[in-house]
Design a protein around this motif. Structure first.
Motif, PDB file in Angstrom:
ATOM      1  N   SER A 172      -4.614  -0.099  -0.182  1.00  0.00           N
ATOM      2  CA  SER A 172      -5.735   0.839  -0.042  1.00  0.00           C
ATOM      3  C   SER A 172      -5.314   2.294   0.067  1.00  0.00           C
ATOM      4  CB  SER A 172      -6.569   0.463   1.197  1.00  0.00           C
ATOM      5  OG  SER A 172      -5.786   0.572   2.381  1.00  0.00           O
ATOM      6  N   ALA A 194     -13.175   0.364   8.975  1.00  0.00           N
ATOM      7  CA  ALA A 194     -12.664   0.500   7.606  1.00  0.00           C
ATOM      8  C   ALA A 194     -13.520  -0.303   6.636  1.00  0.00           C
ATOM      9  CB  ALA A 194     -11.211   0.047   7.542  1.00  0.00           C
ATOM     10  N   TYR A 201     -15.361   1.164   3.367  1.00  0.00           N
ATOM     11  CA  TYR A 201     -15.287   0.599   2.020  1.00  0.00           C
ATOM     12  C   TYR A 201     -16.676   0.539   1.393  1.00  0.00           C
ATOM     13  CZ  TYR A 201     -10.458  -1.233   1.658  1.00  0.00           C
ATOM     14  OH  TYR A 201      -9.099  -1.373   1.516  1.00  0.00           O
ATOM     15  N   THR A 258      -3.010  -1.031   7.033  1.00  0.00           N
ATOM     16  CA  THR A 258      -3.473  -0.895   8.411  1.00  0.00           C
ATOM     17  C   THR A 258      -2.295  -0.896   9.385  1.00  0.00           C
ATOM     18  OG1 THR A 258      -5.038  -1.840  10.034  1.00  0.00           O
ATOM     19  CG2 THR A 258      -3.800  -3.392   8.690  1.00  0.00           C
ATOM     20  N   ASP A 278     -10.195  -1.804  11.917  1.00  0.00           N
ATOM     21  CA  ASP A 278     -10.420  -2.419  10.610  1.00  0.00           C
ATOM     22  C   ASP A 278     -11.894  -2.668  10.321  1.00  0.00           C
ATOM     23  OD1 ASP A 278      -7.704  -2.378  10.317  1.00  0.00           O
ATOM     24  OD2 ASP A 278      -7.409  -4.540  10.615  1.00  0.00           O
ATOM     25  N   ALA A 316      -8.633  -7.648   7.175  1.00  0.00           N
ATOM     26  CA  ALA A 316      -7.799  -6.630   6.528  1.00  0.00           C
ATOM     27  C   ALA A 316      -7.250  -7.102   5.191  1.00  0.00           C
ATOM     28  CB  ALA A 316      -6.656  -6.231   7.463  1.00  0.00           C
ATOM     29  N   LEU A 372      -6.459  -4.026   2.724  1.00  0.00           N
ATOM     30  CA  LEU A 372      -6.399  -2.837   3.569  1.00  0.00           C
ATOM     31  C   LEU A 372      -5.007  -2.581   4.134  1.00  0.00           C
ATOM     32  CD1 LEU A 372      -7.985  -0.569   5.103  1.00  0.00           C
ATOM     33  CD2 LEU A 372      -8.339  -2.253   6.927  1.00  0.00           C
TER      34      LEU A 372
END
Length: 342
Positions: free
Chosen positions: A336, A253, A257, A292, A250, A283, A290
């Motif tokens: 997402s 991630a 982003y 995940t 994450d 997250a 997100l």
């Protein structure tokens, strides 16, 4: 002044042996109901508390489990892992003693000896992430369960996350949304978690007949946001950029982003992102939230204690017969991921 077992016996008008039987839960069939009531009232009146150190020396059981952590106590996943362990321990009348070593072998060795000297009944050795370890020699002859790690000699019982199946879940979800141009940002190639997630990524592409592209698989360093940012920028510079990115965790991630937003693209309408970990306060805080994969830290902590209690006291513990455990990493769907643009 601290009251003793003899004080309780004197107030109740019984022998110390009778008090011991009652307060240790061994009165059934051996002490009359009247005497049990007298002892309990006397103990309550005196606010008697048993000397647990003396009891452990006498019974060779402290009802205590030691947790030795190389860094888990300061990781973002510590709360869930320790909560799962504590809940099972407390429900069964046991206590936990936690030592965080920050990966320092000298501290670890001293802490282990200290726990053993305090007569802990068993030890959980916890790692910060799924990895293989060499079992420290000072854990020999102790009841040990490994948490989020495995030992190189495969001697000790352990519980780890199913990183492979978790990654399968992530990539298959992207494919189910219509994506075929899927990139994977990986991290440290020596990490078991990284290896399994990368292998799953390639296996799922093969399973669905999707061409594997070398330029869509990048990353071999730290699993941090900065790496996610830099590597995503490289992916976005490709002439045929991916429509979805599966990041190794994450934090990467979060970096992805930033790179996507900086490029003027939108998540998920222009490009989808899926992470791994379901890290608390990260997250679900990203915009958009997100999608995940959940690392099962709560369940792993609970399993480790349950397993250790079965080894220590098989007659009075919750049943758990399987040696070793791999716990599922489920998909957590948020906002997402969306189908690719036509």
């Amino acid at each position: 002044m601290v009251k003793t077992l003899k004080d309780v016996a004197q107030v109740a008008g019984v022998s110390s042996a009778t008090v011991s039987l009652v307060l240790n839960g061994h009165a059934h069939g051996r002490v009359s109901a009247d005497l049990v009531e007298r002892v309990e009232k006397a103990a309550q009146k005196l606010n008697y508390r048993p000397n647990l150190v003396a009891r452990s020396l006498r019974t060779q059981e402290s009802k205590t489990i030691g947790i030795i952590s190389n860094d888990v106590a300061t990781s973002p996943f510590a709360g869930a892992m320790l909560s799962g362990a504590q809940e099972v321990a407390w429900r069964n009348g046991w206590f936990l003693l936690l030592v965080n070593t920050n990966g320092d072998r000298v501290i670890e060795k001293a802490a282990t000896r200290s726990l053993i000297q305090r007569n802990v009944d068993g030890v959980i050795y916890a790692a910060m992430f799924h990895q293989e370890i060499e079992t420290p020699e000072y854990l020999n002859n102790q009841q040990v369960v490994l948490l989020d790690c495995i030992d190189s000699e495969k001697k000790l019982d352990s519980v780890v996350p199913d990183d492979y199946q978790g990654a399968v879940n992530a990539v298959e979800y992207l494919i189910s949304q219509g994506h075929t141009k899927i990139a994977h940002i990986s991290f440290d190639p020596t990490s078991i978690a990284s290896q399994k997630r990368k292998r799953a990524y390639r296996d799922v592409l093969t399973k669905f007949g999707i061409e594997f592209r070398e330029d869509y698989l990048i990353g071999d360093r730290d699993a941090i946001a900065q790496e996610g940012y830099l590597l995503t920028k490289k992916l976005l510079e490709l002439d045929d950029r991916p429509t979805a990115i599966f990041t190794g965790n994450d934090r990467m991630a979060m970096g992805a982003y930033a790179a996507i937003n900086e490029s003027g693209l939108l998540i998920p309408s222009d490009i989808s992102v899926i992470g791994f970990d379901n890290q608390t306060y990260l997250a679900d805080a990203l915009m958009p939230a997100l999608t995940t994969i959940q690392l099962p830290h709560l369940e792993m902590g609970a399993w480790a204690v349950t397993r250790l209690l079965e080894v220590i006291d098989s007659q009075n513990s919750e049943p758990l017969k399987r040696m070793g455990q791999v716990i599922a990493c489920p998909l957590v769907v948020r906002d997402s991921v969306a189908p690719p643009r036509k």
